[in-house]
Write a protein that holds these residues in place. Sequence first.
Motif, PDB file in Angstrom:
ATOM      1  N   GLN A 157      42.761  34.078  54.586  1.00 23.90           N
ATOM      2  CA  GLN A 157      41.532  34.801  55.104  1.00 23.90           C
ATOM      3  C   GLN A 157      41.084  35.933  54.084  1.00 23.90           C
ATOM      4  O   GLN A 157      39.819  36.234  53.880  1.00 23.90           O
ATOM      5  N   TYR A 158      42.277  36.691  53.648  1.00 19.93           N
ATOM      6  CA  TYR A 158      41.720  38.155  52.814  1.00 19.93           C
ATOM      7  C   TYR A 158      42.633  38.281  51.622  1.00 19.93           C
ATOM      8  O   TYR A 158      42.514  39.426  51.016  1.00 19.93           O
ATOM      9  N   MET A 159      43.045  37.403  50.858  1.00 26.52           N
ATOM     10  CA  MET A 159      43.815  37.712  49.671  1.00 26.52           C
ATOM     11  C   MET A 159      42.945  38.504  48.580  1.00 26.52           C
ATOM     12  O   MET A 159      43.325  39.266  47.928  1.00 26.52           O
ATOM     13  N   ASP A 160      41.729  38.025  48.535  1.00 27.32           N
ATOM     14  CA  ASP A 160      41.008  38.391  47.372  1.00 27.32           C
ATOM     15  C   ASP A 160      40.858  40.139  47.910  1.00 27.32           C
ATOM     16  O   ASP A 160      40.837  40.808  47.023  1.00 27.32           O
ATOM     17  N   ALA A 161      40.498  40.333  49.015  1.00 26.76           N
ATOM     18  CA  ALA A 161      40.286  41.663  49.419  1.00 26.76           C
ATOM     19  C   ALA A 161      41.417  42.510  49.237  1.00 26.76           C
ATOM     20  O   ALA A 161      41.422  43.543  48.958  1.00 26.76           O
ATOM     21  N   ASP A 176      41.775  47.507  54.596  1.00 28.72           N
ATOM     22  CA  ASP A 176      41.641  47.864  53.071  1.00 28.72           C
ATOM     23  C   ASP A 176      41.972  49.456  52.964  1.00 28.72           C
ATOM     24  O   ASP A 176      42.524  49.780  52.103  1.00 28.72           O
TER      25      ASP A 176
END
Lengths: 90, 469
Positions: free
Chosen positions: A39-43, A71
Motif C-alpha cells: 500500500q505504501y512503499m513509494d511513500a 511518514d
Amino acid sequence: MKIIKNAVAGTLESSDLFIQVEPDDEELHLEIDSVVANQYMDAIRAAVMKTLEEFHVTTGKIFIKDKGALDCVICARMETALKRGGVEES
Amino acid sequence: MSKLVASVREAIEKTGLKDGMTISFHHHMRNGDYVLNMVLAEAAAMGIKDLTVNASSIFDIHEPLIEHIRNKVVTGIECNYMGGRVGKAISEGILEKPVIFRTHGGRAGDMENGSSKIDIAFLAAPCADNMGNCSGKYGPSACGSLGYAFSDAMHAAKTVVITDNLVPYPLKDTSIDEGYVDYVVEVPQIGDPAKIVSGTTKITRDPVGLRIASLAAQVVKHSGYLKDGFSFQTGAGGASLAVAKYVEEMMKKENIKGSFCMGGITGYMVDMANKGFFETILDVQCFDLKAIESIRENPKHQEISAMRYASPAAKSAAVDSLDVVILGATQVDVDFNVNVHTDSNGYIMGGSGGHSDTAAGSKLAIIVAPLIRARLPLIVDRVLCKSTPGETVDVVVTQRGIAVNPRQKELKEKLIKAGLPVKDIEELKQIAEEISGVPRTVEMGDKTVAKVLYRDGTLLDVIKNVKTI
C-alpha cells in the motif's frame, strides 16, 4: 555528510519502524521491508529520501524494517539514526 | 452392544470411511485441538484420499492440513473461520477446489436443510460414556459448551465420539446424547488444555481501544435499546469487553435488568449475569476458564447449539431476539460492507463465524475498530472480501468518529441529538487518509481460492489468490 559509524533507531512495535545505518563511502544502499509495502512503499521510500536529502547524506547503508509507521515517524526515526551514526545537523 | 472401539483407526474402519467422503469437526478445543490432526493422520496412514474436511473452524494448530492437501489426502475444505497459517497456504493457491466459507448459523442450517452432507462426524468430547453420551463441561480437557457440534452429531451419517475422559454409563449431565452416536474411542488426550481457552480475558488498557469502547457504549445507550429486557452480544477481544464494562456501568446507574447475553462467553459476561444484569447466558462456546466453570455450575448459564444460536433454517434462532451486537472488522467499505476474512493484503486470516448471523439478526449491529491500524485505514472504497453485507451493519465506531448507515435515519438523528461525534463514512475515510496517505489498491490474482456463502447459502463473495512476488 556521511554516516561514520553503525547506529540504530526505532523499534519493531506496530506503527513504528526499526532502522540500521552503516557507513559506506561509495554508494547509497537502501533496503526497506514493510508490512504495508503493497500500500505504501513509494511513500516510505520518499520519506526516507527526504530525510537523507535534508542531512545531505548521499552514501551509506540503510536497512529498514517498517511495521506501518506514519511518514512523520519515519522521518523522526531516520533523523535519530543518522545523528547517532555521526551525521551532524547542517 | 458396545460402541467402544480400541483406536481411532478402528473407528475409521468401522465407519467405512472411503475416498471422496466428507468428514466434520467442531472447534471448541480451539488452538489446542488434537482431534482433527489425529483423525487425518490416521486416514493418511490408511491411504485414504480426496477427503473434504468440514470443520466449524480451522486454527493454526491444524497446520498439518497443508501437508495433507499436498498429498491429496484432503482435497476440499469447508469452514466458518480459518487462522492465518492454513489461510496463507490457501491464499497462495495450494488447494485446487475453492474453500467454502459459511457462517456459524449457515453451517448448521445447511446441514439441517441437507445442502451440506456429512459422512462422518468426529466429536472431540471432554467427557463421554461408552454409549456416546457426551459433554464439554467435565474432564481435564473441559471446554464448556459443545454448541457447534450438535448439528454434526445430528446430521452426519455416522458419528464418532473421541474422548480422553471415559466415565461410567450414564454420564450424569449430557449435552449430545447417545441416540446420535455410532462409536466411542478413548485416547490419551483430545487437546492441550492450556490452549483450549485462555486463562482470563482482560479488558484493554489501550487508550484508543477504550475511547472506541466508550463511544460504542454511548451509541448503545442513545439507541433506545438499553432498557429492561435488553439483550447483548460482544466478543472476547479487549475492546469488545471494554464495551461490556461501560454498558454495565450504565445498566447499574439506571437500574436496568437485561434478558440475555450470548455468543462466545467470557468470564466478564458471566460476572455481569451473576450481578443480575442479565437473566440468562446463552452459550455456544466458552472462551475462558470462568465461563467453563459457570456453564457447569450455574443454572442461569445455558448451552445452546449453533442451530439455536443462529441457524436461518430453524423456525427461529436466538440471534433473531438479539438487541445489540458488538463486532470487529479488518476493513469496512463506504457501503458499510465488512471484511473479517482477509487481511489488508488479501491473505485469509479469519472468517465470519457468527459475524454476519448476529449482524442480520440483531436490531443494532455495531462495528468497533480503530480508524487506522499500522498505517492502514480501516475504511476503504471496496472491501477485499465482503464477509457481512452493509445492509445489516448499522454503526461503525472509531476513535475519530461514528458513522451511521444511511438506512438508519432515525438512529442517526438520535445520536446527533445526544452530542455524539457522528460523521459521514466518507469523511472518516478522508480523515484516515490525511494521516496515512492514500493506500495503493492491492491487486489479487485470477484464481478463486475461496467462496464465501452467506447464512442462507447464497454466494456473497469470492476470495482470489494472493500474487506472490
